[in-house]
Design an enzyme around this catalytic site. Structure first.
Site, PDB file in Angstrom:
ATOM      1  CG  ASP A 126      28.060  35.245  36.925  1.00  0.00           C
ATOM      2  OD1 ASP A 126      27.246  35.961  37.798  1.00  0.00           O
ATOM      3  OD2 ASP A 126      28.893  34.498  37.277  1.00  0.00           O
ATOM      4  CG  HIS A 162      29.354  33.054  43.530  1.00  0.00           C
ATOM      5  ND1 HIS A 162      30.167  33.875  42.648  1.00  0.00           N
ATOM      6  CD2 HIS A 162      29.909  32.939  44.623  1.00  0.00           C
ATOM      7  CE1 HIS A 162      31.351  33.778  43.311  1.00  0.00           C
ATOM      8  NE2 HIS A 162      31.281  33.166  44.601  1.00  0.00           N
TER       9      HIS A 162
END
Length: 380
Positions: free
Chosen positions: A166, A136
């Site tokens: 991200d 992540h």
């Protein structure tokens, strides 16, 4: 939709985080983005903690149409292929090899549509020792070196909420890569694969630190540098009311004005660029700011060349006179969200329509009419 990308058709294979952000950016600029959601999720609500992506309240899924598909169904795969045949670009965020196993890999799709730009979004990239590992945002920015620079000296690194990795290193880089490849395809007539890895993008965002290190102006320790909260003239400070403000008086003339505004005459403050003096000077300036509420400092410093801004929550930011005047945020159906950016003088972008429900546009996309319905923009 209107904007500089009007007329562009993009197929988004549903995912979470950076892929949807990339699709949102393209849609915000006028592209017709069709999101392929999982048929099994049809009827479920987005934003339930599983990042399912339905309902009108999702910001990352705004401005496009949705078709619910089962990529293990041969019939649905044929429908997807029909959509891709007329597309300019696709976005997919599966682990390397998944699209190939589904029969939707770049070799298959580029053979059918040679001008297609095939955008691939992963954390670690399409190859390398970690390519198949789960991860992540925090992991990707950790490996890139970016996370080591963020935080206070007395504690560990502090992860920004999925913005550096991200969104900045991942989705924004993929959007840039797709547009670059589309421009190249106009000349060559050929599409290509865009391999956007969050680790690569987050590493690229450290360019300014690499520059400073090359000049001997950056240490690896957190809060030991001019731009990471180490200096007294570039940091955030708590006020008497518990709110925070930011100061960035880097240039000598701005620093001189800061001292004048704060009534500081202590000659020690003339040692602006001497890191050894920063800790003591920071304690003194902290005491000054802590003596008054944030409103006092805003009235005194905002709009001056001190380089000042209050640290605002999103709700406060939306109400700030500057952001309000520029329309930096807007609210739709009770959802506060940022407006499309950047802005264009001629191809002005519309305010994005709400996110679609999963499968909301199945009928028009699975069984398009001959009147060009499949080219319509996102439906509100």
């Amino acid at each position: 939709m209107s904007g500089p990308l009007q007329g562009l058709k993009v197929i988004e294979f549903g995912g979470i985080g950076p892929g949807p952000f990339c699709a949102m950016m393209l849609s915000d600029m006028g592209a017709d983005v069709i999101r392929l959601d999982r048929k099994a999720d049809k009827g479920k609500d987005r934003g339930d903690g599983a990042f399912l992506a339905s309902g009108r309240r999702s910001v990352l899924h705004r401005g496009r149409r949705s078709m619910a598909v089962d990529l293990k169904s041969p019939e649905d795969v044929q429908r997807v292929l029909a959509l891709v045949d007329g597309a300019d670009a696709i976005i997919e965020g599966f682990r390397p090899g998944v699209m190939e196993r589904l029969g939707l890999g770049p070799d298959v799709l580029l053979a059918r549509n040679p001008r297609l730009v095939y955008g691939r979004m992963t954390g670690w990239g399409q190859d390398g020792p970690l390519a198949q590992a789960a991860g992540h945002d925090i992991n990707y920015i950790a490996l890139s070196g970016a996370l080591s620079m963020i935080g206070r000296s007395e504690g560990g690194p502090v992860a920004p909420p999925a913005m550096v990795g991200d969104l900045g290193g991942g989705g924004m880089m993929l959007a840039f890569g797709i547009v670059c490849a589309l421009l190249e395809a106009r000349t060559s007539g050929h599409g290509q694969v865009v391999d956007a890895a969050i680790t690569d993008g987050a590493a690229l965002l450290t360019s300014i630190v690499c520059d400073l290190k090359a000049l001997g102006l950056w240490k690896n320790e957190r809060q030991a540098n001019m731009l990471d909260g180490g200096s007294h003239f570039y940091d955030t400070y708590e006020c008497a009311d518990g709110k925070w403000i930011s100061i960035a008086a880097l240039e000598p003339q701005f620093y001189t004005l800061l001292l004048e505004k704060l009534g500081i005459t202590d000659p020690e403050f003339q040692r602006q660029r001497e890191p050894v003096a920063w800790p003591v000077l920071k304690r003194q300036i902290s005491d000054i700011f802590r003596a008054q509420p944030s409103a006092h400092w805003c009235a005194l410093l905002e709009g001056t060349d001190v380089c000042f801004a209050p640290v605002l929550t999103l709700e406060e930011a939306a109400r700030h006179p500057h952001n309000s005047a520029r329309g930096t945020f807007f609210e739709r159906d009770g959802v506060l969200q940022p407006s499309p950016a950047p802005r264009f003088s001629r191809t002005v972008t519309d305010r994005p329509s709400p996110a679609p429900f999963i499968g909301e546009h199945d009928d028009e996309l699975m069984y398009p009419k001959n009147d060009g319905a499949e080219k319509n923009g996102p439906q509100g």
